[in-house]
Scaffold this active site. Structure first.
Site, PDB file in Angstrom:
ATOM      1  N   ASP A   1      -3.234 -13.321  28.281  1.00  0.00           N
ATOM      2  CA  ASP A   1      -3.168 -14.434  29.386  1.00  0.00           C
ATOM      3  C   ASP A   1      -2.543 -15.583  28.624  1.00  0.00           C
ATOM      4  OD1 ASP A   1      -3.250 -15.759  31.575  1.00  0.00           O
ATOM      5  OD2 ASP A   1      -5.163 -15.363  32.030  1.00  0.00           O
TER       6      ASP A   1
ATOM      7  N   GLU B   1      -8.294 -21.406  39.487  1.00  0.00           N
ATOM      8  CA  GLU B   1      -9.031 -21.523  38.239  1.00  0.00           C
ATOM      9  C   GLU B   1     -10.409 -22.364  38.212  1.00  0.00           C
ATOM     10  OE1 GLU B   1      -6.530 -20.417  34.683  1.00  0.00           O
ATOM     11  OE2 GLU B   1      -4.869 -20.116  36.067  1.00  0.00           O
TER      12      GLU B   1
HETATM   13  C1  BGC Z   1      -2.693 -22.428  33.623  1.00  0.00           C
HETATM   14  C2  BGC Z   1      -1.451 -21.234  34.339  1.00  0.00           C
HETATM   15  C3  BGC Z   1      -0.845 -22.241  34.909  1.00  0.00           C
HETATM   16  C4  BGC Z   1      -0.138 -23.248  34.172  1.00  0.00           C
HETATM   17  C5  BGC Z   1       0.897 -24.285  35.316  1.00  0.00           C
HETATM   18  C6  BGC Z   1      -2.002 -23.300  32.735  1.00  0.00           C
HETATM   19  O1  BGC Z   1      -2.840 -24.182  32.339  1.00  0.00           O
HETATM   20  O2  BGC Z   1      -3.447 -21.472  33.195  1.00  0.00           O
HETATM   21  O3  BGC Z   1      -1.857 -20.316  34.882  1.00  0.00           O
HETATM   22  O4  BGC Z   1       0.438 -21.044  35.342  1.00  0.00           O
HETATM   23  O5  BGC Z   1      -1.012 -24.234  33.790  1.00  0.00           O
HETATM   24  O6  BGC Z   1       1.281 -24.921  34.350  1.00  0.00           O
HETATM   25  C1  BGC Z   2      -3.980 -16.970  34.675  1.00  0.00           C
HETATM   26  C2  BGC Z   2      -3.179 -15.739  34.901  1.00  0.00           C
HETATM   27  C3  BGC Z   2      -1.809 -15.849  35.077  1.00  0.00           C
HETATM   28  C4  BGC Z   2      -1.270 -16.863  34.228  1.00  0.00           C
HETATM   29  C5  BGC Z   2       0.236 -17.030  34.474  1.00  0.00           C
HETATM   30  C6  BGC Z   2      -3.157 -18.103  33.720  1.00  0.00           C
HETATM   31  O1  BGC Z   2      -3.742 -19.314  33.313  1.00  0.00           O
HETATM   32  O2  BGC Z   2      -5.418 -16.786  34.186  1.00  0.00           O
HETATM   33  O3  BGC Z   2      -3.971 -15.154  36.099  1.00  0.00           O
HETATM   34  O4  BGC Z   2      -1.570 -14.852  35.165  1.00  0.00           O
HETATM   35  O5  BGC Z   2      -1.896 -18.098  33.864  1.00  0.00           O
HETATM   36  O6  BGC Z   2       0.411 -18.092  35.012  1.00  0.00           O
END
Ligand code: BGC
Ligand code: BGC
Length: 639
Positions: free
Chosen positions: A307, A508
């Protein structure tokens, strides 16, 4: 004569050059060879630098095509909200992705890059795409055929933009609705998750991922992301997200691992590791669960992706984290930004022997195998012919149907529903969600945390109501319930009042909470509307069950609409009786916060300690009295 000689000369040249072109076709470029032959040929030609690049997944704004070419980067990710800046259109996406692919194909070995995106409820970062209900709604609909069709449509909208890799479906089995990712899960019930997630995967991948209209799915997040204990989140302001799942191994397997068996049997070729831990150990460094269980027992032969920065903190420092997670079995690292730090750590690990070349070859082979299986070498670009179908009427019709099927009727008394479109009546409509497409869609829509009232293309509940009520209806709308008095100074009165209440978008840990009450504003609105109307209908837009014990008793009808997405007319289709309610709760509905977390093995079924509504609950027009027991209990236990 000269002409004829010239002709034969040219013919000869063409023949010679086509023969030598065939000779020049290296084994890995030859689609007639087996995939394993192609993989081993290609790996044998790669430098260490190229191999490490292949294992590196970078966020699209953290590189550009030149950097991709220079470091042989194997894959690119758009996170939530990571659309082409200033040009969030099908053409904008297609051009952006093509830019990276052109660069990948311009490298020495011309290995195509894989572009990944979270198309978790449609290709939902793309403005104008169809946005389907989030999984919690599809769990209520419990219709695998529908979920498969949604997967197929999502695949087409992705391919229109050149993207063949989806970070979906979510296989989480959320056990505690205080978790901000509850709505990404289909259900608290393992069997239902297994059935629907498998259908979603089949929808995305078809029965052959090499087919031109399929994409690669990614069951996530391995494993037990939905089992974390309250208060164990390592994130500032988090409560459960990315936390620690404390259950014993038998429970881990029965509740959380089970869906992965079916996913793998049904063709899963990439799997994403969970941010969470199991009994204190981070999944990203968990050799036992990744190597022994996922690879060994479950026989997974695709590639394993981390991830977002999930590798970074598994050990005391970054270098040790990289070593541990790569050795634990992570094949591709979603870095996501600082690719140089990862590349440097990998080089250091190889020179010091902390990571063997065999392990690197294995990881690279796992990745390349799936790229070959996808047909990416033969068909690296998207298909423009799908562009016209993005957000099309046909795709929206399926989403509208999905919305209808996802609705759960919690209460319906005094014949509140269905509405009569032709009656002469006054209808008062209010609530934060009534005219708010962003609230309908929730998180992971255009932006990571979702968008505001006008943030995407679709039909709000209000506009669907306006369309559905006939000309004899006077429909009045005030978002905050400020309906002006009539000419004689009497307070506004409605035959029907409709309040659309619920949660503002989140994703999240932003959605982790220990308070699932309706907002004070929504509660006040519902109470005030009760005084102003004969029949009160409450529609809930939320990513999970909310505490509604007071409001349930005030309202004549309550509908849980979850996060339905762009097609609000799917709600009115059912409210006006054109079709019946078929949705059933895929999550137990709480009466009060102190019931959480549930002990599912010993849930009370009577008395005020019982949940407000059990798993599987849901009324319909056809059987109006089914809720009698629970509604009576709700009245009795009301605060
Ligand atoms: C998250 C990702 C998200 C991204 C967006 C990250 O902190 O974990 O899922 O796509 O921020 O900028
Ligand atoms: C999330 C994932 C996601 C990734 C990319 C992460 O923060 O947990 O589910 O696929 O970001 O956006």
């Amino acid at each position: 004569m000269m002409k004829l000689r010239y002709f034969f000369l040219t013919l000869l040249l063409v023949l010679v050059s086509s023969v030598s072109a065939q000779e020049a076709l290296l084994p890995y470029q030859n689609p007639d060879l087996s995939i394993e032959e192609r993989v081993s040929d290609l790996v044998s030609r790669m430098t260490l630098e190229e191999k490490i690049g292949q294992m590196t997944l970078v966020e699209k704004d953290s590189i550009n095509p030149d950097i991709l070419r220079e470091y042989f980067i194997g894959a690119v990710v758009s996170g939530g909200g990571d659309y082409p800046t200033g040009n969030n259109t099908v053409e904008g996406w297609a051009a952006m992705v093509q830019g990276y692919q052109d660069a990948a194909l311009a490298t020495r070995l011309a290995i195509p890059m894989l572009y990944g995106v979270d198309a978790v409820h449609g290709h939902s970062n793309l403005l104008g795409s169809v946005v389907f209900p989030h999984n919690i709604g599809l769990g209520a609909a419990a219709n695998p055929g529908l979920v498969e069709e949604i997967g197929r449509i999502t695949a087409r909208e992705m391919i229109a933009t050149g993207i063949y890799w989806n970070y979906a479906p979510v296989l989480a089995v959320p056990q505690d609705i205080r978790w901000g990712r509850t709505y990404e899960g289909y259900s608290e019930n393992t069997d239902l998750v297994t059935e629907l997630a498998t259908a979603a995967l089949i929808g995305l991948q078809g029965d052959d991922i090499a087919a031109a209209d399929t994409v690669l799915g990614t069951p996530k997040h391995f494993v037990a992301d939905g089992g974390t204990a309250f208060g164990t989140s390592p994130v500032d302001n988090g409560l459960l997200d990315r936390g620690d799942t404390l259950v014993d191994e038998a429970t881990l397997r029965a509740v959380h691992l089970a869906p992965y068996y079916d996913a793998i049997e049904n063709g899963a070729r990439s799997i994403m590791i969970s941010f969470s831990s199991w009994q204190g150990e981070r999944l990203h460094g968990h050799e036992y669960l990744i190597q022994d269980v996922l690879r060994g027992e479950l026989g997974f032969t695709g590639f394993i992706v981390s991830d977002w920065a999930g590798v970074d903190n598994v050990a005391s420092d970054y270098y040790a984290s990289v070593v541990q997670s790569i050795n634990a079995g992570i094949d591709m690292n979603m870095v996501p930004s600082d690719y140089m730090r990862f590349i440097t750590a990998m080089n250091q690990a190889v020179s010091s022997g902390d990571i063997t070349l065999e392990r690197i070859d294995e990881a690279v082979a796992n990745i390349l195998r799936v790229k070959f299986e996808l047909g990416l070498f033969e068909r690296p670009y998207g298909d423009e012919t799908y562009q016209a179908s993005v957000g099309s009427e046909a795709h929206r019709a399926v989403a509208r149907d999905a919305v209808s099927q996802s609705l759960v009727l919690l209460k319906n008394e005094q014949n509140a529903l269905p509405f009569d479109a032709d009656a002469t009546q006054t209808v008062l409509v209010t609530g934060s969600g009534a005219d708010n497409i962003g609230m309908q869609a929730g998180g992971w829509t255009i932006e990571w945390q979702g968008v505001g009232a006008d943030g995407l293309v679709g039909t709000t509940v209000l506009s669907a109501l306006e369309d559905a009520f006939g000309e004899n209806t006077t429909l009045r709308y005030s978002p905050r319930g400020r309906f002006s008095a009539d000419a004689d100074g009497n307070p506004a009165h409605g035959d029907i009042g409709i309040v659309v209440a619920g949660e503002q978008p989140y994703a999240e840990w932003f959605g982790d909470t220990d308070d699932l009450a309706l907002s004070n504003q929504d509660r006040a609105l519902i109470a005030a509307m009760r005084e102003q109307v004969d029949t009160l209908v409450v529609i809930l837009l939320s990513g999970r069950p909310l505490v509604i014990d007071t409001e349930l008793n005030l309202a004549d009808a309550v509908v849980a609409a979850w996060l339905p997405g762009s097609e609000g007319a799917g709600i009115t289709d059912v409210l006006f009786g054109e079709r019946d309610f078929v949705g059933r709760l895929s999550f137990t509905w709480l009466r009060s916060m102190d019931q959480l977390p549930y002990d599912f093995s010993a849930l009370p079924t009577e008395g005020c300690d019982a949940p407000l509504f059990p798993f599987g609950y849901g009324l319909s027009y056809a059987s109006p009295d089914e809720g009698a027991f629970w509604l009576a209990l709700a009245a009795e236990c009301a605060p």
